[in-house]
Design a protein around this motif. Structure first.
Motif, PDB file in Angstrom:
ATOM      1  N   ASP A 181       4.943 -12.957 -20.005  1.00 55.75           N
ATOM      2  CA  ASP A 181       4.331 -14.284 -20.010  1.00 55.75           C
ATOM      3  C   ASP A 181       3.383 -14.518 -18.830  1.00 55.75           C
ATOM      4  N   ASP A 182       2.909 -15.750 -18.715  1.00 56.09           N
ATOM      5  CA  ASP A 182       1.900 -16.100 -17.727  1.00 56.09           C
ATOM      6  C   ASP A 182       2.366 -15.978 -16.279  1.00 56.09           C
ATOM      7  N   ARG A 183       3.655 -15.747 -16.062  1.00 49.38           N
ATOM      8  CA  ARG A 183       4.138 -15.564 -14.688  1.00 49.38           C
ATOM      9  C   ARG A 183       3.753 -14.207 -14.123  1.00 49.38           C
ATOM     10  N   TYR A 184       3.369 -13.279 -14.980  1.00 43.73           N
ATOM     11  CA  TYR A 184       2.963 -11.945 -14.532  1.00 43.73           C
ATOM     12  C   TYR A 184       1.448 -11.858 -14.512  1.00 43.73           C
ATOM     13  N   ASP A 185       0.926 -11.059 -13.588  1.00 41.39           N
ATOM     14  CA  ASP A 185      -0.509 -10.782 -13.541  1.00 41.39           C
ATOM     15  C   ASP A 185      -0.757  -9.409 -14.142  1.00 41.39           C
ATOM     16  N   LEU A 186      -1.720  -9.308 -15.043  1.00 38.09           N
ATOM     17  CA  LEU A 186      -2.131  -8.007 -15.570  1.00 38.09           C
ATOM     18  C   LEU A 186      -3.197  -7.472 -14.633  1.00 38.09           C
ATOM     19  N   ARG A 187      -2.908  -6.345 -13.984  1.00 35.69           N
ATOM     20  CA  ARG A 187      -3.814  -5.794 -12.969  1.00 35.69           C
ATOM     21  C   ARG A 187      -4.107  -4.322 -13.234  1.00 35.69           C
ATOM     22  N   LYS A 188      -5.303  -3.928 -12.855  1.00 36.64           N
ATOM     23  CA  LYS A 188      -5.662  -2.515 -12.908  1.00 36.64           C
ATOM     24  C   LYS A 188      -5.046  -1.847 -11.692  1.00 36.64           C
ATOM     25  N   LEU A 189      -4.300  -0.772 -11.939  1.00 42.25           N
ATOM     26  CA  LEU A 189      -3.570  -0.071 -10.886  1.00 42.25           C
ATOM     27  C   LEU A 189      -3.998   1.379 -10.825  1.00 42.25           C
ATOM     28  N   CYS A 190      -3.716   2.004  -9.718  1.00 45.27           N
ATOM     29  CA  CYS A 190      -3.949   3.445  -9.576  1.00 45.27           C
ATOM     30  C   CYS A 190      -2.620   4.149  -9.845  1.00 45.27           C
ATOM     31  N   LEU A 191      -2.588   4.994 -10.876  1.00 45.58           N
ATOM     32  CA  LEU A 191      -1.374   5.737 -11.215  1.00 45.58           C
ATOM     33  C   LEU A 191      -1.174   6.869 -10.215  1.00 45.58           C
ATOM     34  N   PRO A 194       0.830  -1.210   0.000  1.00 49.13           N
ATOM     35  CA  PRO A 194       0.000   0.000   0.000  1.00 49.13           C
ATOM     36  C   PRO A 194       0.864   1.260   0.000  1.00 49.13           C
ATOM     37  N   GLY A 195       0.527   2.189  -0.872  1.00 44.49           N
ATOM     38  CA  GLY A 195       1.244   3.452  -0.956  1.00 44.49           C
ATOM     39  C   GLY A 195       2.562   3.387  -1.704  1.00 44.49           C
ATOM     40  N   SER A 196       2.927   2.232  -2.237  1.00 44.32           N
ATOM     41  CA  SER A 196       4.199   2.123  -2.945  1.00 44.32           C
ATOM     42  C   SER A 196       4.041   2.598  -4.388  1.00 44.32           C
ATOM     43  N   ALA A 197       5.150   2.882  -5.023  1.00 45.38           N
ATOM     44  CA  ALA A 197       5.139   3.333  -6.415  1.00 45.38           C
ATOM     45  C   ALA A 197       6.299   2.686  -7.151  1.00 45.38           C
ATOM     46  N   ALA A 198       6.148   2.520  -8.448  1.00 43.24           N
ATOM     47  CA  ALA A 198       7.210   1.990  -9.300  1.00 43.24           C
ATOM     48  C   ALA A 198       7.263   2.813 -10.574  1.00 43.24           C
ATOM     49  N   ALA A 199       8.458   3.055 -11.047  1.00 40.50           N
ATOM     50  CA  ALA A 199       8.614   3.791 -12.302  1.00 40.50           C
ATOM     51  C   ALA A 199       8.181   2.902 -13.447  1.00 40.50           C
ATOM     52  N   GLY A 200       7.659   3.508 -14.492  1.00 40.65           N
ATOM     53  CA  GLY A 200       7.248   2.726 -15.646  1.00 40.65           C
ATOM     54  C   GLY A 200       6.938   3.616 -16.822  1.00 40.65           C
ATOM     55  N   LEU A 201       6.455   2.997 -17.857  1.00 38.32           N
ATOM     56  CA  LEU A 201       6.087   3.689 -19.083  1.00 38.32           C
ATOM     57  C   LEU A 201       4.603   3.471 -19.304  1.00 38.32           C
ATOM     58  N   LEU A 202       3.844   4.540 -19.475  1.00 35.02           N
ATOM     59  CA  LEU A 202       2.408   4.449 -19.700  1.00 35.02           C
ATOM     60  C   LEU A 202       2.146   4.486 -21.206  1.00 35.02           C
TER      61      LEU A 202
END
Length: 88
Positions: free
Chosen positions: A29-39, A4-12
């Motif tokens: 690949d299938d090892r990652y989960d595609l999730r809806k996040l709050c930017l 909670p409250g953490s952030a990660a750098a990325g490309l939108l």
């Protein structure tokens, strides 16, 4: 795990076509989960999340990956995952 409250750098990326989503899904690949996040802007976005545990700075070096692994990784994934694309 998302803290909670953490952030990660990325490309939108915005306005992706189904084909472009398919390419991303094949790469992450299938090892990652595609999730809806709050930017950080408060807007929603989608992100590939590693659910396997904590990832520390020393676990990942983008420059090392690009110079030593990117070409091999993208070539092997395009061969082995062709036609196995998820849809939204």
């Amino acid at each position: 795990m998302l803290a909670p409250g953490s952030a990660a750098a990325g490309l939108l990326l915005t306005d992706l076509s189904q084909r472009e989503w398919g390419i991303l899904d094949a790469f992450e690949d299938d090892r990652y989960d595609l999730r809806k996040l709050c930017l950080t802007s408060g807007a929603p976005g989608w992100g590939y999340v590693w659910p396997g545990g904590e990832v520390r700075d020393e676990d990942w070096d983008a420059e090392h990956f690009v110079t030593r692994h990117l070409q091999e990784c993208s070539t092997s994934r395009s061969r082995t995952r062709a036609g196995k694309l998820r849809t939204r």
